[in-house]
Design a protein around this motif. Structure first.
Motif, PDB file in Angstrom:
ATOM      1  N   GLU A  49      50.264  48.458  41.617  1.00  0.00           N
ATOM      2  CA  GLU A  49      48.907  48.720  42.115  1.00  0.00           C
ATOM      3  C   GLU A  49      48.659  47.961  43.423  1.00  0.00           C
ATOM      4  O   GLU A  49      48.079  48.508  44.372  1.00  0.00           O
ATOM      5  N   MET A  50      49.102  46.710  43.449  1.00  0.00           N
ATOM      6  CA  MET A  50      48.873  45.880  44.634  1.00  0.00           C
ATOM      7  C   MET A  50      49.742  46.345  45.813  1.00  0.00           C
ATOM      8  O   MET A  50      49.255  46.507  46.930  1.00  0.00           O
ATOM      9  N   ALA A  98      50.939  49.267  46.275  1.00  0.00           N
ATOM     10  CA  ALA A  98      50.577  50.641  46.676  1.00  0.00           C
ATOM     11  C   ALA A  98      49.394  50.687  47.631  1.00  0.00           C
ATOM     12  O   ALA A  98      49.111  51.733  48.213  1.00  0.00           O
ATOM     13  N   ILE A 136      50.747  40.185  38.465  1.00  0.00           N
ATOM     14  CA  ILE A 136      49.789  40.586  39.503  1.00  0.00           C
ATOM     15  C   ILE A 136      49.618  39.443  40.502  1.00  0.00           C
ATOM     16  O   ILE A 136      49.660  39.654  41.719  1.00  0.00           O
ATOM     17  N   ALA A 190      43.521  42.175  46.416  1.00  0.00           N
ATOM     18  CA  ALA A 190      42.821  41.619  45.248  1.00  0.00           C
ATOM     19  C   ALA A 190      41.361  42.049  45.250  1.00  0.00           C
ATOM     20  O   ALA A 190      40.807  42.437  44.218  1.00  0.00           O
ATOM     21  N   HIS A 191      40.741  42.001  46.425  1.00  0.00           N
ATOM     22  CA  HIS A 191      39.333  42.382  46.557  1.00  0.00           C
ATOM     23  C   HIS A 191      39.138  43.863  46.205  1.00  0.00           C
ATOM     24  O   HIS A 191      38.267  44.224  45.417  1.00  0.00           O
ATOM     25  N   TRP A 192      39.984  44.704  46.767  1.00  0.00           N
ATOM     26  CA  TRP A 192      39.873  46.141  46.528  1.00  0.00           C
ATOM     27  C   TRP A 192      40.004  46.445  45.043  1.00  0.00           C
ATOM     28  O   TRP A 192      39.267  47.259  44.493  1.00  0.00           O
ATOM     29  N   ALA A 193      40.953  45.764  44.391  1.00  0.00           N
ATOM     30  CA  ALA A 193      41.205  46.009  42.964  1.00  0.00           C
ATOM     31  C   ALA A 193      40.278  45.197  42.068  1.00  0.00           C
ATOM     32  O   ALA A 193      40.426  45.232  40.840  1.00  0.00           O
ATOM     33  N   GLU A 194      39.317  44.485  42.665  1.00  0.00           N
ATOM     34  CA  GLU A 194      38.391  43.625  41.911  1.00  0.00           C
ATOM     35  C   GLU A 194      39.164  42.726  40.941  1.00  0.00           C
ATOM     36  O   GLU A 194      38.794  42.574  39.775  1.00  0.00           O
ATOM     37  N   TYR A 195      40.227  42.129  41.476  1.00  0.00           N
ATOM     38  CA  TYR A 195      41.065  41.237  40.674  1.00  0.00           C
ATOM     39  C   TYR A 195      40.787  39.783  41.038  1.00  0.00           C
ATOM     40  O   TYR A 195      40.886  39.404  42.213  1.00  0.00           O
ATOM     41  N   VAL A 196      40.427  38.976  40.051  1.00  0.00           N
ATOM     42  CA  VAL A 196      40.189  37.549  40.265  1.00  0.00           C
ATOM     43  C   VAL A 196      41.563  36.866  40.278  1.00  0.00           C
ATOM     44  O   VAL A 196      42.154  36.611  39.233  1.00  0.00           O
TER      45      VAL A 196
END
Lengths: 201, 201
Positions: A22-23, A25, A159, A179-185
């Motif tokens: 995901e990251m 891509a 991740i 990380a921001h786009w995927a809303e991943y902390v």
């Protein structure tokens, strides 16, 4: 454009594989993702659906980046010379070799982690460490970067590791953006391993 | 044994789909995961590999749980009556209907969120909200639970939402166990949305 080989084998762990992908891509102009397996047939994830490989090992080992997931299937694949030999060939050319969870057992058995520090998930730690005594196995680490080799701890840790890989390849802003786009902390500190503390490792 | 339909369409987002599935797959005796698509052909993820459906919409809509991912493909699928009708039929019978990211646009267009509170990701918020004015769209929420409908914010938020779903289905210990096994630092508060703050929503 870098070409990333994302390795598939029966019983691979879904999040080990698709979390990092995901990251990666998010940068389709910089990184091309290729799903690579031994055979040109659908490969079933542990407990999940089957994924189609785009290429097979016999097509070559000329990739810039490698992603090796873990999962129950690694227990079988550590004894698969075709898979191990391909990893040796692909790793010789790759700029970065990354693994998640028990994926590091495959790299270790292929001899690719000899003399290096590496990690794996907590719950299979003893089994993974038993695959090679030439590796400096770190029980406590969200992920370990040693030269071109980045090995992540269990499942979700992949991740965080992939964001470190992106920072190395495309700069820290790229990792931040993903990380921001995927809303991943994101956990940006490889030494910050809450699960090692929880499992008293 | 509950049967979970995990919906596939071209251009679905990898982590939206496989993050929650990783958590659900930890309970194979309680939850059977079935990848469902319109056609019996490989379905390509946005920027990633193709996934094989196990069943097609025409096989029926008799599932206990639904997982609807988002991704670029939702822009097309909001106008696909076959997909929307199947969601209406499947949701009528399901104990829990879950979506991640722009997956809630599909549920909204199918009329399934009428009169309910729901959320979606930050960066496509306006587009998703424009799909239905009968939904109480919440800009700030890690996920929103309204009755049987659990809608998550962007990509990674789906993992937190799926742990809430597991807690409802199998108890809080099951959710705890899944997060621990996957070494996932869970956000257990649906109102705790760091990205809404970051994006000033």
């Amino acid at each position: 454009m870098r070409k990333l080989a994302a390795v598939l084998f029966e019983g691979f762990e879904m999040l080990d594989y698709f979390g990092p992908l995901e990251m990666f891509a998010m940068f389709p102009d910089e990184i091309e993702i290729v799903a690579v397996a031994e055979h040109a047939a659908p490969v079933r994830a542990s407990g999940g659906p089957a994924v189609m490989p785009d290429r097979v090992f016999a097509d070559g080992a000329d990739y810039d980046l490698l992603l090796v997931p873990g999962g129950r299937g690694t227990r079988r694949e550590v004894d698969n010379p075709v898979l191990l030999d391909w990893h040796v060939a692909a790793s010789a050319r790759a700029e970065l070799v990354t693994s998640v969870c028990t994926g590091s057992a495959l790299l270790a058995r292929a001899g690719l982690l000899d003399g290096r520090a590496a990690t794996t998930n907590k719950l299979a730690f003893d089994w993974v460490a038993s695959q090679s005594d030439k590796v400096d196995w770190r029980a406590s680490a969200r992920w370990v970067a040693d030269g071109r080799f980045l090995t992540a701890s269990g499942v979700s840790a992949g991740i965080d590791m992939s964001l470190d890989a992106l920072a190395r390849l495309l700069g820290p802003e790229a990792a931040e953006k993903a990380a921001h786009w995927a809303e991943y902390v994101a956990n940006r500190d490889p030494e910050n391993d809450p699960f090692a503390r929880m499992d008293k490792m």
